[in-house]
Motif scaffolding. Structure first.
Motif, mmCIF file in Angstrom:
data_model
loop_
_atom_site.group_PDB
_atom_site.id
_atom_site.type_symbol
_atom_site.label_atom_id
_atom_site.label_comp_id
_atom_site.label_asym_id
_atom_site.label_seq_id
_atom_site.Cartn_x
_atom_site.Cartn_y
_atom_site.Cartn_z
ATOM 1 N N LEU A 27 -6.057 1.460 -10.768
ATOM 2 C CA LEU A 27 -5.080 0.438 -10.376
ATOM 3 C C LEU A 27 -5.807 -0.882 -10.204
ATOM 4 C CD1 LEU A 27 -2.167 0.634 -7.853
ATOM 5 C CD2 LEU A 27 -3.815 -1.240 -7.687
ATOM 6 N N GLU A 57 0.691 -5.416 -10.280
ATOM 7 C CA GLU A 57 -0.401 -4.470 -10.425
ATOM 8 C C GLU A 57 -0.140 -3.548 -11.606
ATOM 9 O OE1 GLU A 57 -0.745 -2.664 -6.558
ATOM 10 O OE2 GLU A 57 -1.665 -4.462 -5.695
ATOM 11 N N LEU A 100 3.406 -1.842 -11.291
ATOM 12 C CA LEU A 100 3.731 -1.594 -9.885
ATOM 13 C C LEU A 100 4.104 -2.895 -9.189
ATOM 14 C CD1 LEU A 100 3.738 0.569 -7.569
ATOM 15 C CD2 LEU A 100 1.476 -0.306 -6.967
ATOM 16 N N VAL A 113 -8.597 2.737 -7.114
ATOM 17 C CA VAL A 113 -7.517 1.826 -6.740
ATOM 18 C C VAL A 113 -8.104 0.535 -6.186
ATOM 19 C CG1 VAL A 113 -5.618 1.443 -5.111
ATOM 20 C CG2 VAL A 113 -5.768 3.591 -6.364
ATOM 21 N N ASN A 114 -7.818 -0.579 -6.853
ATOM 22 C CA ASN A 114 -8.295 -1.899 -6.427
ATOM 23 C C ASN A 114 -9.810 -1.917 -6.240
ATOM 24 O OD1 ASN A 114 -5.818 -3.224 -6.455
ATOM 25 N ND2 ASN A 114 -5.321 -2.636 -4.362
ATOM 26 N N THR A 146 2.917 6.192 -5.645
ATOM 27 C CA THR A 146 2.711 6.343 -7.082
ATOM 28 C C THR A 146 1.485 7.197 -7.384
ATOM 29 O OG1 THR A 146 3.691 4.155 -7.395
ATOM 30 C CG2 THR A 146 2.475 5.094 -9.247
ATOM 31 N N ILE A 155 -1.207 0.193 -13.282
ATOM 32 C CA ILE A 155 -1.814 1.508 -13.096
ATOM 33 C C ILE A 155 -1.996 2.143 -14.466
ATOM 34 C CG2 ILE A 155 -1.556 3.814 -12.098
ATOM 35 C CD1 ILE A 155 0.126 2.593 -9.903
ATOM 36 N N GLU A 177 0.820 -1.211 0.000
ATOM 37 C CA GLU A 177 0.000 0.000 0.000
ATOM 38 C C GLU A 177 0.857 1.264 0.000
ATOM 39 O OE1 GLU A 177 -3.805 1.980 0.039
ATOM 40 O OE2 GLU A 177 -3.091 -0.012 -0.531
ATOM 41 N N ARG A 236 1.736 1.921 -3.544
ATOM 42 C CA ARG A 236 0.564 2.439 -4.260
ATOM 43 C C ARG A 236 0.365 3.913 -3.951
ATOM 44 N NH1 ARG A 236 -2.240 -2.318 -1.662
ATOM 45 N NH2 ARG A 236 -1.856 -4.088 -3.054
#
Length: 243
Positions: free
Chosen positions: A140, A233, A199, A111-112, A36, A235, A30, A33
């Motif tokens: 993401l 991951e 990522l 994100v997610n 970024t 992005i 995290e 994440r």
């Protein structure tokens, strides 16, 4: 529709009973994440959909930005409000389908979240209309072609890298994206991808990497920048280029 929304809220509360952003190896990821996404956001008015306990939203609300953070789980939003009381940071408990902002945003952060929702194109279309002209949407998602999923498929733990594994099911994933599948949904929503970023190069399962040193984890993060197609991951920065 009301019954479907009520059912989805119950599903999210079941997931929230055991989900914690900072638990285990995911908590270490995290931080990458956040690093970024903070570098990618535009402007001063930010929306995050699927904020969970609010860790990313709190990092974005650095005093220069107004951040609105939304999650469908009442339990997670209660945790977020308790943990983070910052000026210009607001948490809302709402499904994205029911959320109506009072004004558009410079950046919408997903994100997610796309892998969790029933209709990801619908969410992307809504995000498009929530975004100001000249703004962007930061997406993401976990990726099917991650090194650790490729190894899992080679060893027979997955029949195909796109299959849901036990962890996917436990956290409520409905699909596993790759670059091409994500591009299909982005385009279907009327958006154009302007940037792709990989990522973290993840060679093993989270349980196998829990004891790794911070220096070793950081090395795999840096190496992932050179091998984006193998990262765990993806992005994407997306924009709307229509009139």
């Amino acid at each position: 529709m009301a019954d479907e929304h009520a059912q989805e809220k119950r599903r999210l509360e079941r997931i929230a009973e055991t989900f914690r952003t900072e638990h285990g190896f995911n908590g270490r990821l995290e931080h990458y994440r956040i690093r970024t996404v903070v570098e990618l956001v535009r402007g001063t008015r930010i929306l995050e959909i699927g904020c969970a306990e609010g860790m990313l939203a709190a990092a974005l609300a650095d005093g220069r930005r107004e951040v609105v953070a939304v999650d469908g789980s009442a339990a997670l939003i209660a945790q977020a409000r308790e943990r983070y009381t910052k000026p210009h940071l607001t948490f809302h408990q709402s499904l994205y389908e029911e959320f109506v902002p009072d004004a558009p945003f410079d950046t919408v952060v997903l994100v997610n979240i796309l892998e969790h929702v029933d209709d990801p194109v619908d969410l992307l279309r809504k995000a498009r209309f929530w975004t100001k002209q000249g703004g962007c949407i930061i997406i993401l998602v976990p990726t099917a072609w991650s090194l650790h999923r490729r190894i899992g498929a080679q060893m027979g733990f997955l029949a195909d890298v796109h299959d849901l594994n036990d962890t996917d099911r436990r956290v409520g994933h409905r699909r596993v994206y790759d670059h091409d599948l994500l591009e299909v949904d982005v385009a279907a929503a009327g958006l154009v991808t302007t940037r792709h970023i990989g990522l973290f190069l993840k060679p093993l399962s989270e349980s196998q990497m829990n004891e790794w040193s911070d220096a070793l984890i950081d090395a795999y993060y840096e190496l992932g920048k050179e091998l984006p197609e193998w990262c765990s991951e993806l992005i994407v920065v997306a924009e709307f280029h229509g009139s």
